[in-house]
Design a protein around this motif. Structure first.
Motif, short mmCIF file in Angstrom:
data_model
loop_
_atom_site.label_atom_id
_atom_site.label_comp_id
_atom_site.label_asym_id
_atom_site.label_seq_id
_atom_site.Cartn_x
_atom_site.Cartn_y
_atom_site.Cartn_z
N GLU A 122 -25.45 -25.53 60.94
CA GLU A 122 -24.78 -27.24 60.41
C GLU A 122 -25.36 -27.99 60.59
OE1 GLU A 122 -22.39 -30.54 64.25
OE2 GLU A 122 -22.63 -28.41 64.72
N TRP A 124 -25.00 -30.88 58.64
CA TRP A 124 -24.96 -32.13 59.41
C TRP A 124 -24.18 -32.41 60.19
CZ3 TRP A 124 -25.01 -30.44 53.97
CH2 TRP A 124 -26.24 -30.82 53.01
N ASN A 125 -23.59 -33.74 60.85
CA ASN A 125 -22.65 -33.77 61.97
C ASN A 125 -21.46 -32.87 61.80
OD1 ASN A 125 -24.71 -34.51 63.80
ND2 ASN A 125 -23.60 -36.68 63.04
N GLY A 126 -21.02 -31.68 62.10
CA GLY A 126 -19.17 -31.37 61.65
C GLY A 126 -19.38 -30.37 60.98
N ARG A 165 -30.68 -23.71 66.73
CA ARG A 165 -30.20 -24.36 65.85
C ARG A 165 -28.47 -23.91 64.73
NH1 ARG A 165 -31.98 -29.38 64.17
NH2 ARG A 165 -30.03 -29.54 63.07
#
Length: 201
Positions: A122, A124-126, A165
Motif C-alpha cells: 500500500e 498511498w491510502n487505498g 507494511r
C-alpha cells in the motif's frame, strides 16, 4: 452497424488469432535468419536440406550457449563478465542498449526464479501495488522488494519496506508478472491474503 454480438465474436477471434500469427511471424523470421547465417558460413554443402541446416545450427548454438553458461559459473567467467560490463559501460549510447538487453534477458530467463512471492504494497491510502520479495533484508530489518513498472518489467524500483507494511498474497510469480506485463488485462487467479487461504488437506 454490426450487431454487438458480432463485434464480441470478432474481438474474441482476434484475441485467439493475433498471438498465434505473431508467434508464427517471429518463428518464421528466426528460421530465415538462422538459415541465412548458416548458409553464409559455407560449412554445409549446397544440396543439404534446409531443415537439416537449421537443426544443426540450433544444436551447435545450444552447445555453445551451454559452454558459455558453464564458463560463467567459474572464476574466469566472473572476470570475463566484469570485463565486458566495464567495456560496454564506457561506450556512450551502447551501454544503454547493453544494460537494457542484459536486464531483460536476466528477467525473462532467470528473473522468476530469483524473485520470490509477490506481495501487495500500500503505497498511498487505498492504493495497492504489486511488488516482489527478493529474499534480501537490510541491517535494520527491512525487507528489500522489487517494484516493477508496467508493462515493462525490466524497469522498476528497489525499495526497503518494513514487514508489516506489505501483505502476502496467494499468487504465483508467473501470474503476477502476467498481470503486470499485460497492463492489468491479463488473466490470473484472484489474489487473496495468504493468511486467509485455507491449507490443502
Amino acid at each position: 452497424m454490426l450487431p454487438s454480438s458480432w463485434k464480441r465474436d470478432f474481438a474474441s477471434g482476434l484475441v485467439v488469432l493475433v498471438p498465434v500469427l505473431a508467434t508464427a511471424v517471429v518463428v518464421s523470421y528466426v528460421y530465415s535468419l538462422i538459415l541465412a547465417v548458416a548458409l553464409s558460413s559455407r560449412v554445409f554443402p549446397p544440396e543439404t536440406p534446409r531443415p537439416v541446416v537449421v537443426l544443426v545450427a540450433l544444436v551447435v548454438f545450444g552447445l555453445f550457449v551451454l559452454a558459455v553458461g558453464y564458463l560463467m559459473r567459474t572464476t574466469v567467467g566472473d572476470i570475463i563478465e566484469q570485463g565486458l560490463d566495464d567495456v560496454f559501460n564506457r561506450l556512450p549510447g551502447l551501454r544503454i542498449v547493453y544494460n537494457a538487453s542484459k536486464m531483460a534477458a536476466e528477467t525473462a530467463l532467470s528473473g522468476t526464479e530469483e524473485l520470490q512471492s509477490p506481495v501487495k504494497l500500500e503505497a498511498w491510502n487505498g492504493l495497492r501495488m504489486t511488488a516482489f520479495k527478493t529474499g534480501k533484508t537490510t541491517e535494520d530489518g527491512r525487507d528489500v522488494l522489487f517494484l516493477p513498472t508496467s508493462p515493462n518489467i525490466t524497469t522498476g524500483y528497489v525499495i526497503e519496506v518494513k514487514p508489516d507494511r506489505y501483505e502476502l498474497v496467494d499468487e504465483s510469480v508467473e501470474d503476477a508478472l502476467t498481470r503486470i506485463l499485460s497492463a492489468g488485462f491479463g488473466e490470473s487467479r484472484e489474489t487473496v491474503p495468504a493468511d486467509l487461504v485455507e491449507p490443502e488437506e
